[in-house]
Design a protein around this motif. Structure first.
Motif, short mmCIF file in Angstrom:
data_model
loop_
_atom_site.label_atom_id
_atom_site.label_comp_id
_atom_site.label_asym_id
_atom_site.label_seq_id
_atom_site.Cartn_x
_atom_site.Cartn_y
_atom_site.Cartn_z
N MET A 107 0.83 -1.19 0.00
CA MET A 107 0.00 0.00 0.00
C MET A 107 0.87 1.25 0.00
N MET B 83 -8.85 7.92 3.15
CA MET B 83 -8.78 6.46 3.19
C MET B 83 -9.64 5.91 4.31
N GLU B 84 -9.60 6.61 5.43
CA GLU B 84 -10.42 6.19 6.56
C GLU B 84 -11.90 6.29 6.21
N ARG C 37 -13.14 5.85 3.50
CA ARG C 37 -13.49 4.75 2.60
C ARG C 37 -13.23 3.41 3.27
N CYS C 38 -13.30 3.41 4.58
CA CYS C 38 -13.27 2.18 5.37
C CYS C 38 -11.95 1.42 5.31
N TYR C 39 -10.85 2.08 5.07
CA TYR C 39 -9.57 1.37 5.08
C TYR C 39 -9.11 1.15 6.51
N ARG C 40 -8.79 -0.09 6.82
CA ARG C 40 -8.22 -0.43 8.13
C ARG C 40 -6.97 -1.22 7.86
N ARG D 95 -8.73 -7.54 7.07
CA ARG D 95 -8.68 -8.30 5.84
C ARG D 95 -9.30 -7.48 4.72
N ARG D 96 -8.72 -7.57 3.53
CA ARG D 96 -9.29 -6.91 2.37
C ARG D 96 -9.40 -7.94 1.25
N THR D 97 -10.35 -7.72 0.36
CA THR D 97 -10.38 -8.54 -0.84
C THR D 97 -9.74 -7.74 -1.97
N ARG D 98 -9.52 -8.35 -3.12
CA ARG D 98 -8.94 -7.65 -4.26
C ARG D 98 -9.84 -7.80 -5.47
N MET D 99 -9.93 -6.71 -6.24
CA MET D 99 -10.71 -6.81 -7.47
C MET D 99 -9.97 -7.67 -8.48
N LYS D 100 -8.67 -7.38 -8.63
CA LYS D 100 -7.91 -8.09 -9.64
C LYS D 100 -7.20 -9.28 -9.01
N ILE D 101 -7.66 -10.47 -9.36
CA ILE D 101 -6.98 -11.67 -8.88
C ILE D 101 -6.25 -12.28 -10.05
#
Lengths: 629, 265
Positions: free
Chosen positions: B158, B222-223, B225-228, B232-238
């Protein structure tokens, strides 16, 4: 009705010693930013919050997003209490927030990745994120830009990406904190169109914090804040008709509303709750129409209407009002501000052209064949949309950029003839960049202003005299001299930065968007300071601005840039005569000239085009009065 | 405003460009290890062949690859000279005054030079064909196993992303501040070292202040937009390995095998 989207009860917020609002000045200990605020916003409402800087409107916005929490009182968003830690992330998802600076809220280096940031944080599944991102980018009309890096987009486009980033989190409400303050007119229009469409078509609740009255006029409801309290709350038409009250609160009504209320005061029967130009055209057309067809012939024969002064004796009480208006702002059309005797030129460009990074794949033609002259002692406006070449042009005036071809004469001398002239030019031509307060660096206000004169190698006494003079010109009192520039308010910082240029005692002053991002009060202070300097010191001023109303009010000559060339130059009357042509190149005529053009299109025979509300009121009064008799 | 290129990505749509960035990163890393394993000339020939083939497929003009050598040119010259002139041996080629050059020295110098050149070529091919943001993602992937020993892989990625995002913004800002101070008579060009360093103060202070202000605002955005950072985060591009990724892996494996074989000969 379901539960309200936002509800605050006796909300009080005090800044503690260490807390401060980023981007603004440090708040003193115990500063009460919100003092018993009770606001309820229903689902699907579009609410605009107005107030000058420091009125508490931004602090209020941050409470909706739990970026701040009440010192006392309650805030509920969608029925959730913001004081409860368990609700924080849910609330932030329900009520998304868009900030002022488009650069400082985009995280990723590719547009679609940035829009995906929110849903990724919410742990949405990959395919779903993809759907949401595509939908959100479509909703803000940025689908084609999804693979582009944000730093190559315009301000308005970046701000729409920021909105898409919030939309992708599927909120019920969007809070926007001055989203258009840093944008040019095209960007502002794009963003406002997006916001109102989201409200109308998707039923999104919108809370818009703004300094622009015309934006607030598009909302369902307007809230005016002052010193942490709600002062006015109602439909735009209700709020904006209280012109005096708004002025006390450091705000302005839309110009059309101001003219209508001026006319009503003079006894013309016209609605005073008119907000837009279209409404006003309708109203005048109706009130005038019963007589226009019969009377128009009489007008053109009886010249008395175009020379109102001869009639003033015969007018009654309302004429006193009229005279007051006259005195306040001179007479329309008379170039009281420009000094026409001095025929010498201050700035002269001949066939000026500029190419950035010539000979590389990145070569970009920024200016082409610019020929212009600015007379000594004049007040000239330079307009053009972002990327039209204005900034490149003004940087040539004080030799920060050298022309690729053509010549520039300052006070009659070619500035690139030899090194000595070049040095003198830097002192002679003061250039104030956009957001000049970002260039402050010294420990005290005094030292920062002294930077310029010290670079000139002047003796200490001279430097001192210049610093004091410059600071007094911008109305910064001695009590601030030893303060850090960062302790001052936004408007004060900007004036200190301008003083830093004035201390070089330039004979030509160029200002790039000196009012950008300020509230109406700050804007007026800066502009009247500049006007005073021009009038009293006889400095030649070139004002770059996106506000056509400001340009129209202050300058005597206008240069319009488009695509690196001069699109048009001439007097205000000449340049603003064709509003359509200006619109085509991403600009606009001032509200008053647009109003008059619309009225003329309806067949009204109006003699002059005014640039201030006072002039407009006077001309319309002269036109409408006999119709009512 | 002139455009600012981030990193040195060369946009094109070659098979190398479309490879999984994680695969590219790992292969480049393995290749560099291979370079240090090589002990004989045939090994270098195979390695050079591998690089040449990759460059050819990538459609990146050779001049771009060559340009990457500029940064290490002095080092390269130094390494080659050192080996050539100071490597003792038996097979004297020529001697002039205190300079003696042995055949062993020449061979050694050629090998060291090739090693350096191939190292730079391969890594610059990686950055030329992979956008920085994808590279960041790949680095995060490679670092993921280290999470067990508390290396904050996601946070590092990040931070790198944000740095990449703000480089052009800050460069633009620096240009603006520089011009503004020049307009107030500041002189960044003339004078000795100390004067020049001093003249940077009016440039660096506003730049730092602005960077902190931006950081502050960005953190808030960022906060919002719920960034912690710790969540855990998911990713759009796998990224999923495609057929061509496996094919590429096979080719690379073949080359690496050949390189290892040269060592056994």
């Amino acid at each position: 009705m379901s539960k309200p989207m936002i509800e605050t009860n006796d909300l009080i917020f005090e800044y503690r010693a260490t807390s401060f609002e980023p981007g603004s000045n440090v708040q003193p200990d115990g500063f009460t930013a919100l003092n018993g605020v009770n606001i309820t916003v229903e689902q699907g409402e579009f609410v605009a919050v107005l107030g000058h800087n420091g009125s508490g409107k931004s602090t209020f916005a941050k409470h909706i997003n739990v970026l701040l929490r009440p010192s006392s009182g309650k805030v509920h968003v969608d029925g959730l209490d913001t004081a409860d830690d368990a609700n924080v992330w849910l609330i932030r998802q329900h009520a998304g927030m868009v900030f002022q600076n488009p650069d400082n809220q985009l995280i990723a280096t590719i547009v679609e990745d940035d829009v995906a940031f929110g849903p990724e944080n919410l742990c949405v599944e990959s395919e779903q994120i993809r759907q949401r991102v595509d939908w959100a980018l479509g909703a803000v009309d940025m689908a084609e830009a999804k693979r582009r890096p944000p730093h190559l987009l315009s301000g308005g486009q970046k701000q729409r990406i920021a909105i898409a980033g919030i939309l992708a989190m599927r909120p019920a409400c969007i809070v926007l904190d001055e989203p258009t303050a840093m944008l040019d007119p095209i960007g502002r229009r794009e963003v406002m169109r997006t916001i109102s469409r989201l409200n109308r078509e998707d039923g999104m609740t919108i809370v818009l914090i703004t300094h622009y009255m015309d934006e607030a006029a598009q909302a369902d409801r307007v809230i005016v804040m002052e010193k942490g309290s709600v002062m006015m709350d109602g439909a735009p038409a209700q709020v904006f008709t209280q012109i005096e009250r708004l002025r006390e609160l450091g705000l302005e009504a839309p110009q059309t509303t101001e003219v209508c209320s001026g006319l009503a005061k003079l006894g013309i029967p016209i609605d005073t709750d008119i907000l837009t130009i279209e409404e006003m055209v309708e109203a005048i057309d109706l009130s005038g129409n019963h007589g226009v067809s019969d009377l128009r012939g009489n007008f053109s024969q009886g010249k008395e209407l175009t020379t109102p002064r001869t009639r003033s004796g015969s007018l009654g009480e309302s004429d006193d009002e009229l005279r007051k208006i006259d005195r306040k702002d001179g007479i329309a059309g008379l170039p009281v501000r420009s000094n026409m005797q001095g025929q010498e030129t201050a700035i002269e460009c001949k066939g000026l052209g500029h190419t950035y990074s010539p000979g590389t794949p990145f070569a970009k033609r920024a200016l082409d064949n610019i020929t212009l002259s600015v007379e000594k002692g004049s007040f000239v406006g330079l307009i053009g949309h972002t990327g039209s070449g204005k900034s490149t042009l003004i940087q040539h005036f004080n030799a920060l950029l050298a022309p690729s071809e053509g010549t520039i004469l300052i006070n009659g001398r070619d500035i690139h003839a030899d090194k000595k002239i070049l040095r003198e030019t830097r002192q002679n031509v003061g250039l104030v960049f956009q957001y000049p307060e970002h260039q402050l660096f010294e420990v005290t206000v005094y030292k920062d202003v002294a930077f310029g004169p010290e670079n000139m190698g002047l003796p200490k006494d001279d430097v001192d005299a210049r610093v004091r003079k410059a600071l007094s010109l911008v109305n910064i009192g001695e009590e601030h001299f030893e303060k850090s520039p960062f302790e001052l308010s936004g408007g004060q910082k900007r004036r200190v930065a301008i003083a830093g240029v004035l201390a070089m005692q330039p004979s030509i002053l160029i200002l790039d968007e000196p009012t950008a991002g300020l509230d109406p009060r700050g804007r007026n202070t800066i502009l009247s300071t500049i006007k005073n300097m021009h009038d009293e010191l006889g400095i030649t001023v070139v004002l770059v601005s996106h506000s056509m109303e400001d340009i129209a009010k202050y300058v005597s000559k206008i240069i319009v840039m488009h695509d690196g060339t001069i699109f048009k130059q001439g007097t205000r009357e000449e340049v603003f005569a064709d509003a359509k042509a200006l619109e085509n190149i991403g600009l606009n005529a001032p509200a008053m000239s647009r109003l008059f053009q619309e009225l003329r299109a309806r067949g009204l025979d109006l003699p002059q085009t005014p640039f201030t509300t006072e002039d407009a009121t006077r001309i319309l009064y002269q036109y409408l009065k006999p119709l009512g008799d | 405003m002139p455009r600012i290129a981030i990193g040195q990505y060369y946009p094109a749509s070659s098979p190398i460009h479309s490879l999984d960035p994680r695969l590219k990163l790992i292969c480049s890393f393995l290749f560099i290890i291979m370079l240090f394993v090589i002990t004989s000339a045939p090994g270098y020939v195979v390695a050079a062949g591998f690089v040449a083939l990759s460059v050819k497929i990538s459609t990146v003009p050779f001049s771009f690859i060559l340009r990457s050598l500029r940064a290490i040119f002095i080092l390269l010259l130094f390494t080659v000279a050192l080996n050539m002139f100071f490597m003792p041996g038996e097979d004297l080629v020529f001697s002039f005054g205190f300079i003696t050059v042995y055949m062993e020295g020449i061979i050694r110098a050629a090998m060291m030079g090739s090693r350096l050149i191939l190292l730079i070529f391969s890594s610059s091919l990686l950055t030329l064909t992979t956008p920085p943001i994808e590279l960041t993602g790949a680095i995060e992937f490679v670092l993921t196993p280290l999470k067990k020993i508390r290396v904050p892989a996601a946070e590092i990625a990040m931070m790198m992303t944000i740095a990449l995002r703000f480089i052009p913004t800050l460069v633009e800002e620096m240009d603006k501040i520089m011009k503004a101070q020049k307009a107030r008579g500041a002189d960044f060009e003339t004078g000795g070292l100390i004067k020049k360093a001093k003249s940077l103060i009016p440039l660096l202070i506003p730049l730092f202040i602005s960077a902190f202000r931006r950081a502050d605002e960005l953190a808030m955005a960022m906060e919002a937009r719920c960034y912690r950072p710790d969540a855990r985060r998911t990713r759009m591009k796998i990224h999923r390995m495609a057929r061509r990724d496996f094919a590429a892996l096979g080719v690379a494996g073949l080359f690496f095998g050949m390189i290892l074989m040269t060592r056994m000969l």
